[in-house]
Scaffold this active site. Sequence first.
Site, PDB file in Angstrom:
ATOM      1  CB  CYS A  10      -4.934  -1.342   4.189  1.00 44.72           C
ATOM      2  SG  CYS A  10      -4.051  -1.404   5.781  1.00 44.72           S
ATOM      3  CE  LYS A  51      -7.689   1.553   3.461  1.00 49.60           C
ATOM      4  NZ  LYS A  51      -6.392   1.939   4.073  1.00 49.60           N
ATOM      5  CD  GLU A 109      -2.733   1.151   2.538  1.00 50.82           C
ATOM      6  OE1 GLU A 109      -3.772   1.839   2.554  1.00 50.82           O
ATOM      7  OE2 GLU A 109      -2.380   0.447   3.517  1.00 50.82           O
TER       8      GLU A 109
END
Length: 289
Positions: free
Chosen positions: A155, A118, A45
């Site tokens: 994540c 995300k 990331e």
Amino acid sequence: MEENVVKIALLQDKARASVDEAAAVTEAAIAEAAANGAKIICTQELFLTEYFCWKQDPAFFDLAHPVPSPLTERFQRVAAEHGTVLILSLFELRAPGLHHNTALVIDADGSLLGKYRKMHIPQDPGFEEKFYFAPGDLGFRAFDTKYGRIGVIICWDQWYPESARLTALKGAEIIFCPTAIGGLAEEGPALASLQRDAWLNVQRGHAVANGCYYAAVNRVGVEHGTRFWGSSFVCDYYGNHMVLGSEEDCAILYAECDFRAMEEHRRMWPFFRDRRIDAYDNLLRRFDD
């Protein structure tokens, strides 16, 4: 290598001194992974920078890149040169004052297949992401690449079974998860160890529940009081680690994913067939009270 088997590579790295250095190190790692037979390669990331979300600072917005940009076009050329699919996690400048934590998927011919933004954005001490990132608005996605249909989550998404499920329901045969996670020094190593175990276990469960391969890519090193614990891994549809990285060292990690074997497994454990889609309405509620 058999036609139904694809070799993937995860680039576990540390923060570099500059965007230019990070890009150069990553480009060299891609060349090495490709030379070793990797066909799909994924970064950690926010691979171009330190994990800048450790504090709220408007100056860090200067680290963002539009898509496309000269930098993204550079990696499109790299993908085409090596004939590899690339998954790049970066800080996207969408418009002034509007930014996302975004993963780009570049096909083996250098074409930009698309992006994933995300969806779940954390806000914790040392992880001040809501200051920087708007939540994703593209939904959960999968992409048809030269070497298979893949999905990406990022994540904090990893803690939500809905993320992996909806990505798998789009047809992803491998789910990739670029991440930046570790333990805060003030919380101590014992808690960090428990959190690392939880991080590994919940994601292995996603692979089992969805009958697919799952690949998580973390960074290493200590940044501003956070020790990132590496441990990048690929697991199979039984949740078994095919490869598990060091907690401290930069590395290129490899695994071979057999899509035919995955199909045979799904015929034996047909979880998608037996889903009770008529009974899940309350999943759309914040809490069933």
